[in-house]
Design a protein around this motif. Structure first.
Motif, PDB file in Angstrom:
ATOM      1  N   ASN A   1     -58.949  -9.663 -73.554  1.00  0.00           N
ATOM      2  CA  ASN A   1     -58.092  -8.854 -74.426  1.00  0.00           C
ATOM      3  C   ASN A   1     -57.988  -9.435 -75.838  1.00  0.00           C
ATOM      4  O   ASN A   1     -56.895  -9.762 -76.306  1.00  0.00           O
ATOM      5  CB  ASN A   1     -56.691  -8.734 -73.814  1.00  0.00           C
ATOM      6  CG  ASN A   1     -56.031 -10.099 -73.580  1.00  0.00           C
ATOM      7  OD1 ASN A   1     -56.692 -11.138 -73.538  1.00  0.00           O
ATOM      8  ND2 ASN A   1     -54.717 -10.095 -73.462  1.00  0.00           N
TER       9      ASN A   1
ATOM     10  N   ASN B   1     -57.995  -8.075 -78.595  1.00  0.00           N
ATOM     11  CA  ASN B   1     -57.240  -7.237 -79.521  1.00  0.00           C
ATOM     12  C   ASN B   1     -55.728  -7.483 -79.459  1.00  0.00           C
ATOM     13  O   ASN B   1     -54.979  -6.854 -80.212  1.00  0.00           O
ATOM     14  CB  ASN B   1     -57.523  -5.748 -79.241  1.00  0.00           C
ATOM     15  CG  ASN B   1     -58.962  -5.377 -79.511  1.00  0.00           C
ATOM     16  OD1 ASN B   1     -59.613  -5.966 -80.369  1.00  0.00           O
ATOM     17  ND2 ASN B   1     -59.470  -4.401 -78.777  1.00  0.00           N
TER      18      ASN B   1
ATOM     19  N   ASP C   1     -53.913  -8.171 -82.754  1.00  0.00           N
ATOM     20  CA  ASP C   1     -53.903  -7.180 -83.834  1.00  0.00           C
ATOM     21  C   ASP C   1     -52.509  -6.734 -84.259  1.00  0.00           C
ATOM     22  O   ASP C   1     -52.245  -6.635 -85.472  1.00  0.00           O
ATOM     23  CB  ASP C   1     -54.743  -5.962 -83.427  1.00  0.00           C
ATOM     24  CG  ASP C   1     -56.230  -6.293 -83.353  1.00  0.00           C
ATOM     25  OD1 ASP C   1     -56.616  -7.374 -83.845  1.00  0.00           O
ATOM     26  OD2 ASP C   1     -56.996  -5.479 -82.802  1.00  0.00           O
TER      27      ASP C   1
ATOM     28  N   GLU D   1     -51.349  -7.095 -88.067  1.00  0.00           N
ATOM     29  CA  GLU D   1     -51.064  -5.887 -88.838  1.00  0.00           C
ATOM     30  C   GLU D   1     -49.668  -5.921 -89.453  1.00  0.00           C
ATOM     31  O   GLU D   1     -49.411  -5.235 -90.453  1.00  0.00           O
ATOM     32  CB  GLU D   1     -51.220  -4.658 -87.936  1.00  0.00           C
ATOM     33  CG  GLU D   1     -52.678  -4.384 -87.561  1.00  0.00           C
ATOM     34  CD  GLU D   1     -52.823  -3.354 -86.462  1.00  0.00           C
ATOM     35  OE1 GLU D   1     -51.760  -2.850 -85.991  1.00  0.00           O
ATOM     36  OE2 GLU D   1     -53.965  -3.049 -86.063  1.00  0.00           O
TER      37      GLU D   1
ATOM     38  N   VAL E   1     -62.775 -11.680 -82.710  1.00  0.00           N
ATOM     39  CA  VAL E   1     -61.600 -11.234 -83.471  1.00  0.00           C
ATOM     40  C   VAL E   1     -62.002 -10.960 -84.922  1.00  0.00           C
ATOM     41  O   VAL E   1     -63.087 -11.340 -85.362  1.00  0.00           O
ATOM     42  CB  VAL E   1     -60.472 -12.286 -83.417  1.00  0.00           C
ATOM     43  CG1 VAL E   1     -59.994 -12.478 -81.982  1.00  0.00           C
ATOM     44  CG2 VAL E   1     -60.936 -13.614 -84.012  1.00  0.00           C
ATOM     45  N   SER E   2     -61.093 -10.314 -85.644  1.00  0.00           N
ATOM     46  CA  SER E   2     -61.422  -9.885 -87.006  1.00  0.00           C
ATOM     47  C   SER E   2     -60.860 -10.793 -88.085  1.00  0.00           C
ATOM     48  O   SER E   2     -61.132 -10.579 -89.267  1.00  0.00           O
ATOM     49  CB  SER E   2     -60.899  -8.459 -87.232  1.00  0.00           C
ATOM     50  OG  SER E   2     -59.496  -8.406 -87.017  1.00  0.00           O
TER      51      SER E   2
END
Length: 261
Positions: A66, A68, A71, A75, A100-101
């Motif tokens: 998981n 994400n 996020d 955010e 991941v980003s």
């Protein structure tokens, strides 16, 4: 070979297992110690493999269930912190930036030998992790926050503190245990969301990682509660797969003091 004469910390491993699992009989404790050494041998080879394994191979062997989960915090403008323990093959977290980003940092204690220090950093930085000396972590992360960067930082936090002062005492594996407070202090000061990396062994040298949120960075908690939640999550993980933990650590070298927090 590691578990037999002369053995690698054989008496320490046996003592730690006896303390953590007094309900097991001697035969069961010995079986667990043998399972630990078998996994530890795989782990040592896995660390060597991490210097040359391809991205694809590590992605197959170290799966994030998981990624994400970070996020929502990112955010909201928050950074994330991950408690990582000496479970499974922890060096394979080097691949996290590919899942991941946001930028990923990993704290470490510099080694006195410059060659091995550089080798260790190379292994961890191959896929984009940025290593940070523990002594500089807060200052660097604070500066990054001021610049507007939101990131994910990994803290190894299951080792025994250097001394019994300024620690948080919790009930862990049936005994009062000192945990370092640094990660919680930094998380509170920076308002980071906090997570724990739970590791499961799928089959030999194949792992599955699930991230659990311990704190959203906003909930009002008393001092030490984040560390307590981490210790509980770590104990649960250890009890599910005890052979994956590093039993050769001198984890309980500090005695509980009534003045401890």
């Amino acid at each position: 070979l590691l578990s037999h004469f002369p053995g690698y910390r054989r008496s320490l491993v046996a003592k730690n297992i006896q303390r953590a699992f007094p309900e097991k009989d001697p035969a069961q404790q010995k079986k667990l110690a043998k399972a630990f050494y078998a996994h530890f041998s795989d782990q040592l080879l896995g660390i060597l493999k991490s210097f040359s394994a391809s991205e694809k191979e590590l992605q197959e062997r170290f799966v994030y269930g998981n990624p994400n989960i970070f996020d929502p915090a990112l955010e909201k403008g928050k950074s994330a912190m991950i408690y990582v323990a000496h479970l499974g093959n922890w060096e394979w977290f080097s691949l996290l930036p590919k899942a991941v980003s946001s930028p990923v940092y990993s704290l470490y204690l510099p080694l006195s030998n410059r060659y091995f220090d550089g080798l260790m950093r190379f292994g961890r930085e191959r896929f984009g992790i940025r290593t940070l000396p523990s002594s500089k972590a807060y200052r660097v992360l604070l500066e990054l926050r001021k610049k507007g960067e939101r990131n994910i930082t990994m803290f190894g936090a299951d080792q025994s503190p250097p001394g019994p002062e300024n620690v948080h005492w919790v009930d862990f594996l049936g005994q009062r245990t000192a945990f370092i407070q640094g990660p919680e202090v930094i998380a509170r000061k920076l308002g980071c969301a906090v997570f724990f990396a739970r590791i499961a062994l799928v089959r030999r040298n194949f792992y599955h990682v699930e991230f659990l949120q311990l704190w959203d960075g906003e909930e009002a908690l008393k001092e030490g509660e984040i560390t307590t939640r981490y210790a509980a999550a770590l104990e649960e993980n250890i009890r599910l797969a005890p052979q994956l933990w590093l039993w050769s650590h001198r984890r309980w070298k500090h005695k509980f003091a009534e003045t401890g927090t």
